[in-house]
Design a protein around this motif. Structure first.
Motif, PDB file in Angstrom:
ATOM      1  N   HIS A   1       0.797  -1.227   0.000  1.00 29.35           N
ATOM      2  CA  HIS A   1       0.000   0.000   0.000  1.00 29.35           C
ATOM      3  C   HIS A   1       0.832   1.282   0.000  1.00 29.35           C
ATOM      4  N   GLY A   2       2.151   1.174   0.113  1.00 30.62           N
ATOM      5  CA  GLY A   2       2.973   2.379   0.087  1.00 30.62           C
ATOM      6  C   GLY A   2       3.325   2.863   1.487  1.00 30.62           C
ATOM      7  N   HIS A   3       4.285   3.785   1.529  1.00 28.44           N
ATOM      8  CA  HIS A   3       4.813   4.251   2.808  1.00 28.44           C
ATOM      9  C   HIS A   3       3.821   5.125   3.573  1.00 28.44           C
ATOM     10  N   LEU A   4       2.913   5.792   2.875  1.00 28.08           N
ATOM     11  CA  LEU A   4       1.927   6.605   3.599  1.00 28.08           C
ATOM     12  C   LEU A   4       1.023   5.718   4.446  1.00 28.08           C
ATOM     13  N   CYS A   5       0.587   4.596   3.888  1.00 29.93           N
ATOM     14  CA  CYS A   5      -0.205   3.649   4.673  1.00 29.93           C
ATOM     15  C   CYS A   5       0.642   3.034   5.786  1.00 29.93           C
ATOM     16  N   GLY A   6       1.937   2.817   5.490  1.00 29.09           N
ATOM     17  CA  GLY A   6       2.824   2.294   6.527  1.00 29.09           C
ATOM     18  C   GLY A   6       2.922   3.243   7.710  1.00 29.09           C
ATOM     19  N   ASP A   7       3.037   4.555   7.413  1.00 30.66           N
ATOM     20  CA  ASP A   7       3.072   5.551   8.498  1.00 30.66           C
ATOM     21  C   ASP A   7       1.754   5.551   9.271  1.00 30.66           C
ATOM     22  N   LYS A   8       0.640   5.361   8.554  1.00 28.83           N
ATOM     23  CA  LYS A   8      -0.662   5.325   9.217  1.00 28.83           C
ATOM     24  C   LYS A   8      -0.730   4.150  10.187  1.00 28.83           C
ATOM     25  N   VAL A   9      -0.203   2.999   9.789  1.00 24.42           N
ATOM     26  CA  VAL A   9      -0.200   1.823  10.665  1.00 24.42           C
ATOM     27  C   VAL A   9       0.658   2.087  11.891  1.00 24.42           C
ATOM     28  N   ILE A  10       1.834   2.704  11.697  1.00 23.52           N
ATOM     29  CA  ILE A  10       2.721   3.002  12.826  1.00 23.52           C
ATOM     30  C   ILE A  10       2.023   3.918  13.825  1.00 23.52           C
ATOM     31  N   ARG A  11       1.302   4.942  13.325  1.00 21.38           N
ATOM     32  CA  ARG A  11       0.580   5.846  14.232  1.00 21.38           C
ATOM     33  C   ARG A  11      -0.575   5.121  14.927  1.00 21.38           C
ATOM     34  N   SER A  12      -1.280   4.276  14.176  1.00 25.08           N
ATOM     35  CA  SER A  12      -2.424   3.582  14.773  1.00 25.08           C
ATOM     36  C   SER A  12      -1.978   2.609  15.853  1.00 25.08           C
ATOM     37  N   VAL A  13      -0.872   1.906  15.628  1.00 29.77           N
ATOM     38  CA  VAL A  13      -0.348   0.994  16.653  1.00 29.77           C
ATOM     39  C   VAL A  13       0.011   1.778  17.907  1.00 29.77           C
ATOM     40  N   ALA A  14       0.611   2.955  17.722  1.00 29.47           N
ATOM     41  CA  ALA A  14       0.942   3.791  18.870  1.00 29.47           C
ATOM     42  C   ALA A  14      -0.322   4.208  19.624  1.00 29.47           C
ATOM     43  N   ASP A  15      -1.399   4.560  18.890  1.00 30.58           N
ATOM     44  CA  ASP A  15      -2.650   4.964  19.534  1.00 30.58           C
ATOM     45  C   ASP A  15      -3.270   3.806  20.310  1.00 30.58           C
ATOM     46  N   VAL A  16      -3.252   2.598  19.715  1.00 30.34           N
ATOM     47  CA  VAL A  16      -3.813   1.435  20.406  1.00 30.34           C
ATOM     48  C   VAL A  16      -3.003   1.130  21.659  1.00 30.34           C
ATOM     49  N   ALA A  17      -1.682   1.243  21.562  1.00 34.14           N
ATOM     50  CA  ALA A  17      -0.835   0.970  22.718  1.00 34.14           C
ATOM     51  C   ALA A  17      -1.105   1.965  23.842  1.00 34.14           C
ATOM     52  N   ARG A  18      -1.293   3.235  23.483  1.00 31.94           N
ATOM     53  CA  ARG A  18      -1.595   4.255  24.502  1.00 31.94           C
ATOM     54  C   ARG A  18      -2.910   3.945  25.212  1.00 31.94           C
ATOM     55  N   ALA A  19      -3.882   3.464  24.450  1.00 30.88           N
ATOM     56  CA  ALA A  19      -5.186   3.178  25.031  1.00 30.88           C
ATOM     57  C   ALA A  19      -5.197   1.886  25.847  1.00 30.88           C
ATOM     58  N   THR A  20      -4.201   1.024  25.643  1.00 30.02           N
ATOM     59  CA  THR A  20      -4.203  -0.285  26.293  1.00 30.02           C
ATOM     60  C   THR A  20      -3.386  -0.304  27.578  1.00 30.02           C
TER      61      THR A  20
ATOM     62  N   GLU B   1      -4.364  -7.117  17.184  1.00 29.26           N
ATOM     63  CA  GLU B   1      -4.865  -8.124  16.260  1.00 29.26           C
ATOM     64  C   GLU B   1      -6.314  -7.848  15.862  1.00 29.26           C
ATOM     65  N   SER B   2      -7.103  -7.325  16.788  1.00 29.64           N
ATOM     66  CA  SER B   2      -8.518  -7.094  16.511  1.00 29.64           C
ATOM     67  C   SER B   2      -8.802  -5.682  15.996  1.00 29.64           C
ATOM     68  N   HIS B   3      -7.782  -4.838  15.959  1.00 30.47           N
ATOM     69  CA  HIS B   3      -8.007  -3.453  15.539  1.00 30.47           C
ATOM     70  C   HIS B   3      -8.129  -3.366  14.023  1.00 30.47           C
ATOM     71  N   HIS B   4      -9.057  -2.554  13.545  1.00 35.02           N
ATOM     72  CA  HIS B   4      -9.226  -2.328  12.107  1.00 35.02           C
ATOM     73  C   HIS B   4      -8.428  -1.078  11.722  1.00 35.02           C
ATOM     74  N   PHE B   5      -7.425  -1.272  10.888  1.00 33.73           N
ATOM     75  CA  PHE B   5      -6.518  -0.186  10.545  1.00 33.73           C
ATOM     76  C   PHE B   5      -6.977   0.611   9.332  1.00 33.73           C
ATOM     77  N   GLY B   6      -8.045   0.208   8.695  1.00 36.85           N
ATOM     78  CA  GLY B   6      -8.584   0.969   7.582  1.00 36.85           C
ATOM     79  C   GLY B   6      -7.714   0.976   6.339  1.00 36.85           C
ATOM     80  N   LEU B   7      -6.975  -0.117   6.125  1.00 37.54           N
ATOM     81  CA  LEU B   7      -6.129  -0.201   4.943  1.00 37.54           C
ATOM     82  C   LEU B   7      -6.969  -0.547   3.726  1.00 37.54           C
TER      83      LEU B   7
END
Length: 484
Positions: free
Chosen positions: A370-389, A428-434
């Motif tokens: 999907h390209g590096h922009l989607c990769g950056d989106k995944v990195i940010r989303s993982v960080a958000d999920v980790a903060r919430a967990t 694993e259960s998070h929807h990243f919107g890719l």
């Protein structure tokens, strides 16, 4: 104090402007000689190489074409077949000529028939016998006159043709016009106001653009650098067979001309780029006067803005220095400071201290799909999920790339492992919107508890080893260092 600073800055502006003017004159010369001219030469050389790749590929296809080899091995019974083949190649790929020389009959075929028979004693046929003897390469690039096109100078790609047992049976290839390089030269001359030309091994000017500026080389469209005033003093240094750029200069009346030259092995020519630096140096005087006029007005404005903005930017700098720009998490440098404080607190209170190191499994698939922009989106989303967990007291950092580290105060290994498993399930259960095709995003986690007697590097090494074991076990799992 502001008045004193104004006087100091004003005096400093005058001193630095004068020193800058003197230094800039020399810096401009060095910049042109060491960077600008070599860069122009590199760009032209790169475009020449790029233009060569396609014809080399075409020649290779011709040399490995089973029709060509079978036709030669069958005894060249119908010359019309190979002539039609060469005509089609010429038409399809826009070459100015296409050819085939048979080693058995010595006949030279081209798109309009049989041109001649090559002869080892003929000067124009030296290229064929040179290609015939080649052992270190399958092809060569050669600049020569083309008998099939009114003896016009042509770039030939000569490729060896061998039979199915590797025996030499002929040479084939295509020819390209020199107009391509002339257009490249014109484009760079107009854009950068430099003289660009090619000379052969004897110093004769063989190719130049149509927009040569006034210079000795420019006034001699078919001259030789050994006889041109100024250039003749460095002609021997230009013709040095060095593929690396050579920096030279010569004096022409009151002007200093900087020269950059390099040998182009694909053509057997020297690429020469030269520029008159007098205009560049004269412009510095106007810049110097303008700097003095502007500096006094700017000084007062700078002092005022400095007082208003220093505190604001100081806070911003501290924030940038301690956080990761992409995720907003603490960066590795900040974590080291937090770890030192947490380690001291753990020793003082005997509270357990643990860490979770995790990274995104097969993260390269996300970037590749999907390209590096989607990769950056995944990195940010993982960080958000980790903060919430994780707990509010836990410190999360971006450890590097797609790796994250969570520092857990007052948390033993069992609690840390449970939290790691909770984090794994959340990702694993998070929807990243890719976009489709969707790539599953999971993480592997390594967990370790700090030992009071171990060093910082030893602790993080154990956490890293635990993460490695989690990957080794198949990823998308938690591995605790105590299991080793």
């Amino acid at each position: 104090m502001l008045l004193l600073l104004t006087l100091i800055l004003s005096a400093g502006f005058v001193a630095t402007s004068l020193a800058g003017y003197l230094a800039s004159r020399k810096a401009i010369e060095h910049g042109i000689a060491d960077q600008t001219l070599p860069l122009t030469g590199d760009n032209i050389y790169s475009e020449i190489q790029k233009d060569m790749l396609r014809p080399v590929f075409i020649s290779s296809l011709m040399a490995h074409d089973t029709f060509v080899r079978d036709w030669i091995l069958a005894g060249e019974q119908d010359p019309r077949q190979i002539v039609r083949y060469l005509a089609e190649v010429k038409k399809k790929y826009g070459a100015i000529t296409s050819f085939l020389v048979s080693d058995k009959t010595s006949k030279y075929y081209y798109a309009e028939g049989t041109l001649k028979s090559v002869n080892p004693n003929a000067t124009r046929d030296v290229w064929y016998y040179r290609v015939r003897k080649m052992t270190d390469s399958d092809f060569e690039t050669n600049v020569d006159i083309d008998m099939a096109n009114r003896d016009s100078m042509t770039i030939f790609i000569n490729h060896r043709v061998v039979d199915y047992d590797g025996r030499f049976i002929g040479a084939t290839g295509i020819g390209l016009t020199l107009d391509t390089m002339s257009h490249i030269i014109d484009r760079y001359q107009v854009r950068f106001h430099r003289n660009i030309y090619f000379v052969d091994g004897k110093g004769a000017l063989v190719l130049a653009g149509k927009t040569m500026r006034d210079s000795q080389a420019g006034n001699a469209a078919h001259g030789n650098i050994h006889t041109l005033p100024g250039v003749q003093d460095i002609a021997g240094h230009i013709l040095n067979h060095q593929t690396e750029p050579t920096h030279l200069s010569y004096q022409l009346k009151h002007a200093k001309i900087l020269v950059n030259s390099r040998f182009i092995p694909e053509l057997g020519w020297y690429l020469v780029v030269e520029q008159n630096v007098s205009d560049e140096v004269e412009s510095l005087q106007h810049v110097f006067i303008m700097n003095l006029a502007i500096s006094f007005g700017v000084t007062l404005l700078v002092l005022l803005l400095t007082l208003l903005t220093v505190n604001r930017y100081q806070q911003r700098i501290e924030r940038i220095a301690s956080t990761d720009a992409l995720t907003g998490l603490l960066n590795r440098q900040s974590l080291e400071l937090l770890f030192q404080r947490a380690r001291l607190q753990s020793r003082r209170t005997s509270q357990p201290l643990s860490a979770i190191l995790f990274d995104i499994d097969f993260f390269k698939r996300v970037n590749d799909t999907h390209g590096h922009l989607c990769g950056d989106k995944v990195i940010r989303s993982v960080a958000d999920v980790a903060r919430a967990t994780v707990r509010a007291s836990d410190a999360i950092t971006r450890w590097g790339g797609e790796e994250y580290l969570v520092l857990l105060n007052d948390c033993n290994l069992a609690q840390a492992s449970a939290l790691a498993e909770e984090l794994r399930l959340a990702i694993e259960s998070h929807h990243f919107g890719l976009p489709a095709p969707e790539v599953p995003v999971t993480i592997s986690l390594g967990v370790a508890q700090y030992h009071q007697d171990e060093t910082e590097s030893a602790f993080f090494s154990r956490v890293d080893s635990a993460l490695y074991q989690a990957k080794h076990l198949g990823r998308n799992c938690v591995y605790s260092a105590s299991q080793t």
